[in-house]
Design a protein around this motif. Structure first.
Motif, mmCIF file in Angstrom:
data_model
loop_
_atom_site.group_PDB
_atom_site.id
_atom_site.type_symbol
_atom_site.label_atom_id
_atom_site.label_comp_id
_atom_site.label_asym_id
_atom_site.label_seq_id
_atom_site.Cartn_x
_atom_site.Cartn_y
_atom_site.Cartn_z
ATOM 1 N N TYR A 199 0.874 -1.165 0.000
ATOM 2 C CA TYR A 199 0.000 0.000 0.000
ATOM 3 C C TYR A 199 0.916 1.220 0.000
ATOM 4 C CZ TYR A 199 -3.739 -3.219 1.212
ATOM 5 O OH TYR A 199 -4.642 -4.249 1.194
ATOM 6 N N VAL A 200 0.898 1.968 -1.100
ATOM 7 C CA VAL A 200 1.840 3.070 -1.296
ATOM 8 C C VAL A 200 1.082 4.395 -1.236
ATOM 9 C CG1 VAL A 200 3.510 4.073 -2.885
ATOM 10 C CG2 VAL A 200 3.286 1.595 -2.727
ATOM 11 N N PRO A 201 1.472 5.306 -0.340
ATOM 12 C CA PRO A 201 0.793 6.605 -0.274
ATOM 13 C C PRO A 201 1.083 7.428 -1.525
ATOM 14 C CG PRO A 201 2.631 6.531 1.273
ATOM 15 C CD PRO A 201 2.515 5.177 0.672
ATOM 16 N N VAL A 202 0.054 8.138 -1.980
ATOM 17 C CA VAL A 202 0.180 9.001 -3.153
ATOM 18 C C VAL A 202 -0.253 10.411 -2.786
ATOM 19 C CG1 VAL A 202 -0.102 7.128 -4.818
ATOM 20 C CG2 VAL A 202 -2.116 8.341 -4.002
ATOM 21 N N LEU A 203 0.137 11.359 -3.612
ATOM 22 C CA LEU A 203 -0.230 12.756 -3.363
ATOM 23 C C LEU A 203 -1.673 12.986 -3.780
ATOM 24 C CD1 LEU A 203 3.007 14.528 -4.614
ATOM 25 C CD2 LEU A 203 2.297 14.125 -2.265
ATOM 26 N N PRO A 204 -2.463 13.655 -2.950
ATOM 27 C CA PRO A 204 -3.874 13.887 -3.274
ATOM 28 C C PRO A 204 -4.048 15.073 -4.215
ATOM 29 C CG PRO A 204 -3.374 14.803 -1.134
ATOM 30 C CD PRO A 204 -2.111 14.123 -1.621
ATOM 31 N N GLY A 205 -5.224 15.112 -4.871
ATOM 32 C CA GLY A 205 -5.609 16.268 -5.663
ATOM 33 C C GLY A 205 -4.887 16.411 -6.982
ATOM 34 N N ARG A 206 -4.385 15.354 -7.538
ATOM 35 C CA ARG A 206 -3.700 15.412 -8.821
ATOM 36 C C ARG A 206 -4.524 14.665 -9.868
ATOM 37 N NH1 ARG A 206 1.839 17.155 -7.853
ATOM 38 N NH2 ARG A 206 1.689 17.940 -5.735
ATOM 39 N N ALA A 207 -4.406 15.079 -11.117
ATOM 40 C CA ALA A 207 -5.098 14.369 -12.187
ATOM 41 C C ALA A 207 -4.464 12.997 -12.415
ATOM 42 C CB ALA A 207 -5.053 15.186 -13.468
ATOM 43 N N GLU A 208 -3.137 12.925 -12.234
ATOM 44 C CA GLU A 208 -2.430 11.659 -12.368
ATOM 45 C C GLU A 208 -1.987 11.178 -10.984
ATOM 46 O OE1 GLU A 208 0.260 14.996 -12.335
ATOM 47 O OE2 GLU A 208 -1.260 14.581 -13.806
ATOM 48 N N VAL A 209 -1.614 9.935 -10.890
ATOM 49 C CA VAL A 209 -1.166 9.375 -9.617
ATOM 50 C C VAL A 209 0.315 9.696 -9.442
ATOM 51 C CG1 VAL A 209 -0.823 7.262 -8.304
ATOM 52 C CG2 VAL A 209 -2.868 7.550 -9.677
ATOM 53 N N VAL A 210 0.661 10.308 -8.304
ATOM 54 C CA VAL A 210 2.038 10.667 -7.987
ATOM 55 C C VAL A 210 2.402 10.007 -6.668
ATOM 56 C CG1 VAL A 210 3.641 12.570 -7.540
ATOM 57 C CG2 VAL A 210 1.780 12.878 -9.189
ATOM 58 N N VAL A 211 3.419 9.143 -6.710
ATOM 59 C CA VAL A 211 3.870 8.450 -5.498
ATOM 60 C C VAL A 211 4.491 9.468 -4.551
ATOM 61 C CG1 VAL A 211 5.496 6.741 -4.606
ATOM 62 C CG2 VAL A 211 4.201 6.264 -6.675
ATOM 63 N N ARG A 212 4.112 9.385 -3.295
ATOM 64 C CA ARG A 212 4.637 10.298 -2.281
ATOM 65 C C ARG A 212 5.967 9.765 -1.756
ATOM 66 N NH1 ARG A 212 1.632 11.914 3.353
ATOM 67 N NH2 ARG A 212 3.237 13.355 4.034
ATOM 68 N N LEU A 213 6.995 10.587 -1.795
ATOM 69 C CA LEU A 213 8.315 10.209 -1.296
ATOM 70 C C LEU A 213 8.555 10.867 0.050
ATOM 71 C CD1 LEU A 213 10.392 10.516 -4.583
ATOM 72 C CD2 LEU A 213 9.395 8.462 -3.578
ATOM 73 N N PHE A 214 9.385 10.246 0.848
ATOM 74 C CA PHE A 214 9.697 10.737 2.191
ATOM 75 C C PHE A 214 11.202 10.868 2.338
ATOM 76 C CE2 PHE A 214 5.617 8.715 2.347
ATOM 77 C CZ PHE A 214 4.876 9.484 3.223
ATOM 78 N N ARG A 215 11.641 11.325 3.502
ATOM 79 C CA ARG A 215 13.067 11.393 3.822
ATOM 80 C C ARG A 215 13.335 10.586 5.080
ATOM 81 N NH1 ARG A 215 16.186 14.421 0.587
ATOM 82 N NH2 ARG A 215 15.143 16.025 -0.600
ATOM 83 N N THR A 216 14.505 9.962 5.100
ATOM 84 C CA THR A 216 14.933 9.230 6.292
ATOM 85 C C THR A 216 15.412 10.247 7.325
ATOM 86 O OG1 THR A 216 17.223 9.029 5.569
ATOM 87 C CG2 THR A 216 15.690 7.293 4.858
ATOM 88 N N PRO A 217 15.640 9.844 8.572
ATOM 89 C CA PRO A 217 16.153 10.794 9.568
ATOM 90 C C PRO A 217 17.482 11.438 9.169
ATOM 91 C CG PRO A 217 15.319 8.852 10.664
ATOM 92 C CD PRO A 217 15.280 8.559 9.192
ATOM 93 N N LEU A 218 18.248 10.773 8.303
ATOM 94 C CA LEU A 218 19.515 11.347 7.844
ATOM 95 C C LEU A 218 19.366 12.162 6.562
ATOM 96 C CD1 LEU A 218 21.888 8.354 8.597
ATOM 97 C CD2 LEU A 218 21.496 10.408 9.961
ATOM 98 N N GLY A 219 18.146 12.263 6.045
ATOM 99 C CA GLY A 219 17.889 13.124 4.898
ATOM 100 C C GLY A 219 17.858 12.448 3.544
ATOM 101 N N ALA A 220 18.070 11.145 3.468
ATOM 102 C CA ALA A 220 18.024 10.440 2.187
ATOM 103 C C ALA A 220 16.573 10.272 1.748
ATOM 104 C CB ALA A 220 18.702 9.085 2.310
ATOM 105 N N ARG A 221 16.334 10.373 0.444
ATOM 106 C CA ARG A 221 14.982 10.178 -0.076
ATOM 107 C C ARG A 221 14.654 8.692 -0.082
ATOM 108 N NH1 ARG A 221 13.946 13.589 -5.372
ATOM 109 N NH2 ARG A 221 11.813 13.476 -4.644
ATOM 110 N N THR A 222 13.425 8.366 0.281
ATOM 111 C CA THR A 222 12.990 6.977 0.318
ATOM 112 C C THR A 222 11.543 6.866 -0.136
ATOM 113 O OG1 THR A 222 12.776 5.002 1.687
ATOM 114 C CG2 THR A 222 12.337 7.084 2.767
ATOM 115 N N ALA A 223 11.252 5.779 -0.830
ATOM 116 C CA ALA A 223 9.874 5.427 -1.131
ATOM 117 C C ALA A 223 9.363 4.614 0.051
ATOM 118 C CB ALA A 223 9.800 4.611 -2.414
ATOM 119 N N VAL A 224 8.080 4.721 0.348
ATOM 120 C CA VAL A 224 7.505 4.050 1.508
ATOM 121 C C VAL A 224 6.324 3.207 1.062
ATOM 122 C CG1 VAL A 224 6.307 4.410 3.694
ATOM 123 C CG2 VAL A 224 8.257 5.821 3.116
ATOM 124 N N GLY A 225 6.280 1.981 1.577
ATOM 125 C CA GLY A 225 5.156 1.100 1.321
ATOM 126 C C GLY A 225 4.732 0.424 2.615
#
Length: 123
Positions: free
Chosen positions: A26-52
């Motif tokens: 189950y992957v969070p996506v950004l709301p209110g968009r015409a297309e589906v955009v996967v929401r990305l996060f940051r780790t505590p050290l600042g690296a970008r990560t995808a979350v499921g």
């Protein structure tokens, strides 16, 4: 690291295999968009990560109820997130910060300093 092995050296423990979730995430996506955009996060050290998340309940418990999501396999999520710089995949994150509380308004009770010349003229 020593190149030689001695009789009293224990064998190294095998590394645990990476946990691979069974089935789509189950992957969070950004709301209110015409297309589906996967929401990305940051780790505590600042690296970008995808979350499921492995269940919709875990997603709701971590991010709050009513968050939009889609189902993707781990490999599909990595393929989507990799080109935008998110080389990590975090499954079922549990250590998240609580929602920020609104700031309380505190009335100002300190007296306003006055110019002594103005106070003498009005007296």
């Amino acid at each position: 690291m020593c190149l030689f092995q001695y009789d009293d050296d224990p064998e190294p423990e095998p590394e645990p295999e990476a946990r691979v979730p069974a089935g789509p995430l189950y992957v969070p996506v950004l709301p209110g968009r015409a297309e589906v955009v996967v929401r990305l996060f940051r780790t505590p050290l600042g690296a970008r990560t995808a979350v499921g998340f492995t269940t919709a309940e875990r997603l709701a418990a971590t991010l709050g109820a009513g968050r939009p999501w889609i189902r993707l396999s781990a490999s599909a999520l990595r393929a989507i997130a990799g080109p935008v710089g998110a080389s990590l995949l975090t499954v079922d994150p549990t250590l998240t910060a609580p929602a920020a509380a609104p700031a309380a308004t505190v009335p100002v009770t300190a007296p306003v300093p006055q110019d002594p010349d103005v106070a003498a003229r009005t007296a």
